[in-house]
Design an enzyme around this catalytic site. Structure first.
Site, PDB file in Angstrom:
ATOM      1  N   GLU A 199       0.812  -1.225   0.000  1.00 23.61           N
ATOM      2  CA  GLU A 199       0.000   0.000   0.000  1.00 23.61           C
ATOM      3  C   GLU A 199       0.850   1.282   0.000  1.00 23.61           C
ATOM      4  O   GLU A 199       0.559   2.235   0.717  1.00 23.61           O
ATOM      5  CB  GLU A 199      -1.023  -0.032   1.148  1.00 23.61           C
ATOM      6  CG  GLU A 199      -1.979  -1.217   0.965  1.00 23.61           C
ATOM      7  CD  GLU A 199      -3.047  -1.367   2.045  1.00 23.61           C
ATOM      8  OE1 GLU A 199      -3.041  -0.603   3.019  1.00 23.61           O
ATOM      9  OE2 GLU A 199      -3.898  -2.265   1.890  1.00 23.61           O
ATOM     10  N   GLU A 317      -4.736  -8.635  -1.850  1.00 24.34           N
ATOM     11  CA  GLU A 317      -5.368  -8.555  -0.528  1.00 24.34           C
ATOM     12  C   GLU A 317      -6.762  -7.964  -0.693  1.00 24.34           C
ATOM     13  O   GLU A 317      -6.907  -6.895  -1.271  1.00 24.34           O
ATOM     14  CB  GLU A 317      -4.524  -7.668   0.391  1.00 24.34           C
ATOM     15  CG  GLU A 317      -5.006  -7.638   1.828  1.00 24.34           C
ATOM     16  CD  GLU A 317      -4.232  -6.621   2.678  1.00 24.34           C
ATOM     17  OE1 GLU A 317      -2.992  -6.625   2.676  1.00 24.34           O
ATOM     18  OE2 GLU A 317      -4.906  -5.812   3.338  1.00 24.34           O
TER      19      GLU A 317
END
Ligand SMILES: *[C@@H]1O[C@H](CO)[C@@H](O)[C@H](O)[C@H]1NC(C)=O
Ligand SMILES: *[C@@H]1O[C@H](CO)[C@@H](O)[C@H](O)[C@H]1NC(C)=O
Ligand SMILES: *[C@@H]1O[C@H](CO)[C@@H](O)[C@H](O)[C@H]1NC(C)=O
Ligand SMILES: *[C@@H]1O[C@H](CO)[C@@H](O)[C@H](O)[C@H]1NC(C)=O
Ligand SMILES: *[C@@H]1O[C@H](CO)[C@@H](O)[C@H](O)[C@H]1NC(C)=O
Ligand SMILES: *[C@@H]1O[C@H](CO)[C@@H](O)[C@H](O)[C@H]1NC(C)=O
Ligand SMILES: *[C@@H]1O[C@H](CO)[C@@H](O)[C@H](O)[C@H]1NC(C)=O
Ligand SMILES: *[C@@H]1O[C@H](CO)[C@@H](O)[C@H](O)[C@H]1NC(C)=O
Ligand SMILES: CC(=O)N[C@H]1CO[C@H](CO)[C@@H](O)[C@@H]1O
Length: 517
Positions: A199, A317
């Site tokens: 991220e 994810e």
């Protein structure tokens, strides 16, 4: 139980399915185009994550991680091993928010090697933590015993400095990663794929890194792997960036890393909002809401085709609701409507692998964090893994938008398998399946008895129940603690009755296609 007994149960079950709502049944046709596959997934499409969060990770006044971290999960728990082994082979991605704060206890950093601690001002409120090589050995022993295929997310912030709030710059210092991968290769531990960062793409979540620098660092990672693997063992894949899709950032990453560096472009999906959102249930049951995320899949696919055709999309994810999931929904039957729809949609757009957040940990574990008992999504994804093959077919639904349908060539069988998801709480759909090139219904009768159906429903129609029923019976571990067998019913050549708020897999071995064997 004798054949008579089974037939009686089947009769009662079908009556139950159709009885409750006989006042509201709609005929519906779905048309499967068996003449061409529209996409293909990896053999091991189903995947789940193991995260780094320590017990002190809390959201909304709950701390749902317990001992479910890479660093402290009880690898000796028999249910854990059985749950993974039931898949035959199971993909696991090790990663998560704290991944970019992990040191590897090897080389210069061998001592001291300490766990994460709460830290004021630390990224995500925690200090760095360390993976010791003893723990890495234990994990690999466990992976080998249970048939796990490993993706490992590397720390991609090492050596960088924070330039301004949330923006990090400078080169990646790979020296600790080098020592770690060297150790891994020397021990013969098979890592299927090394993922770079978590991220950090686009605006980032805790931190962001410029795509140009990220691309350069990926080239460094690639030459490091070339050197360490030395053509002796099968080389691992490179995945990146494990973040939220941002079209220009992803395009730049492919351009700056260049030809054949990144094998899989990983992205994360949390399209149901925060874990305490009171509208999660209504979002999941709204076909328009579920459709919104299709744009992300389409745009990622187009970006890869244009800027990096050597690469392919992966969902690295996806937990539905973020901040550890929803205590009310993520571990309940209702969540399977979101999850199965996601697996169907992702595969239509060529996604190779879909990693669910999490295998265990938080509210969204496939297994319960405290008891290790399988949650409803565990069973629905086990069915997906066993039934849905890698070739994806196109499907059209003639009728209500509340009935969603996906079709693949069957796994380990001839013909096709269809996933039907009924989002309606009031309408039963009698579904007739047609082959676009002709009438499927013209099969001869003896053959049609091969049609196998798996109906997933909730106890007492309560979709917020943590128990899932397969063909009317609750799925529970056996007396020996084993995963129960998942058996279909055979209903012959009638339309498929898809009850309100149910999920149905239909295996049609005799469905004639030119693409599936
Ligand atoms: C639904 O299909 C059945 C045959 O499967 C037919 O008998 C019935 O008339 C149809 N109902 C409607 C409303 O079209
Ligand atoms: C099925 O797919 C083939 C090959 O792409 C195409 O020619 C045909 O038009 C499709 N049929 C329908 C009904 O979409
Ligand atoms: C797990 O089992 C291994 C041997 O199989 C043992 O060495 C280890 O202490 C056990 N760990 C726990 C937490 O029970
Ligand atoms: C990278 O980190 C190591 C310590 O892990 C340090 O010894 C080395 O000097 C660093 N390299 C650079 C280029 O900063
Ligand atoms: C690479 O492999 C060759 C031949 O197998 C060997 O001589 C060499 O030492 C290896 N290099 C490294 C860095 O492991
Ligand atoms: C179906 O859902 C709607 C809202 O989504 C609700 O108003 C209605 O009461 C539900 N019906 C049944 C039979 O549960
Ligand atoms: C739907 O299927 C069920 C079970 O096969 C049957 O009892 C019912 O009459 C059908 N409804 C319609 C409208 O065809
Ligand atoms: C959930 O299902 C279980 C077992 O099937 C049942 O005992 C329980 O009452 C149900 N709970 C709710 C809230 O419906
Ligand atoms: C046509 C139909 O069945 N509509 C219902 C679908 O299900 C949702 C909720 O599950 C209801 O709100 C609709 O009325």
């Amino acid at each position: 139980m004798g054949r008579m007994g089974v037939d009686l149960l089947l009769f009662l079950f079908l009556n139950m399915l159709t009885g409750i709502t006989s006042q509201n049944t709609e005929n519906l046709t779905i048309i499967v185009n068996g003449s061409k596959t529209i996409a293909e997934t990896d053999d091991n499409f189903v995947c789940a994550t193991l995260d780094w969060w320590p017990p002190e990770k809390c959201n909304y006044n709950q701390c749902p991680w317990g001992q479910a971290s890479v660093l402290n999960l009880n690898l000796n728990h028999s249910t854990l091993a059985k749950a993974i082994k039931a898949f035959g082979s199971f993909r696991l991605r090790i990663g998560g928010s704290l991944q970019d704060q992990v040191d590897y206890g090897v080389g210069d950093l061998a001592q001291p090697c300490l766990p994460f601690e709460k830290k004021q001002g630390g990224l995500f409120g925690f200090s760095n933590g360390c993976l010791s090589m003893k723990r890495w050995d234990d994990l690999n022993l466990f992976f080998e015993k249970t048939g796990v295929i490993v993706t490992f997310g590397l720390n991609a912030l090492k050596g960088r400095q924070q330039k301004k709030k949330g923006v990090w710059g400078g080169r990646w210092n790979y020296s600790n990663a080098f020592d770690f991968i060297q150790y891994t290769v020397s021990q013969g531990y098979p890592v299927d794929s090394w993922e770079f960062g978590n991220e950090l793409s686009g605006h980032g979540i805790g931190a962001s890194v410029d795509a140009k620098q990220y691309g350069k660092d990926l080239i460094a990672l690639k030459s490091m792997l070339d050197e360490l693997y030395n053509n002796s063992s099968p080389q691992s894949l490179i995945l990146a960036p494990g973040g939220f899709f941002d079209q220009s950032w992803y395009a730049h990453l492919l351009q700056f890393s260049g030809d054949r560096i990144v094998n899989g472009m990983t992205h994360h999906i949390y399209n149901l909002g925060p874990g305490d959102d009171p509208h999660i249930a209504s979002k999941i049951l709204d076909p328009k809401y579920l459709d919104q995320i299709a744009n992300t899949f389409i745009n990622l696919q187009l970006t890869i085709e244009k800027y990096g055709p050597w690469s392919s999309p992966w969902v690295g994810e996806a937990g539905g609701a973020y901040n550890s999931g929803s205590q009310q929904v993520s571990n309940k039957f209702l969540n399977s409507f979101w999850y199965m729809d996601q697996l169907g949609m992702a595969s239509k757009y060529n996604t190779q692998v879909y990693c669910r957040q999490t295998l265990i940990g938080g509210n969204y574990g496939l297994l319960d964090t405290n008891t290790f008992m399988p949650n409803p999504d565990y069973y629905s994804t086990l069915l997906w893994h066993r039934l849905m093959g890698i070739d994806v077919l196109s499907v059209r639904v003639n009728g209500s938008p509340y009935l969603r349908a996906y079709a693949h060539c069957s796994k380990d069988n001839t013909g096709i398998t269809i996933l039907l998801i009924n989002l309606s709480n009031s309408t039963q759909f009698n579904v007739t399946v047609q082959n676009d090139v002709g009438e499927y219904k013209t099969r001869i009768l003896e053959k049609s008895a091969n049609q196998q159906e798996y109906h997933l429903t909730a106890e007492n129609n309560n979709y917020l129940n943590q128990t899932i029923l397969l063909n009317g019976s609750p799925l529970e571990l056996t007396g020996d603690g084993d995963i129960p067998s998942l058996d279909p019913i055979f209903v012959g050549d009638s339309p498929v009755s898809v009850g309100p708020l149910s999920i149905v897999f239909v295996v049609m071995p005799d469905f004639d296609t030119s693409t599936c064997n």
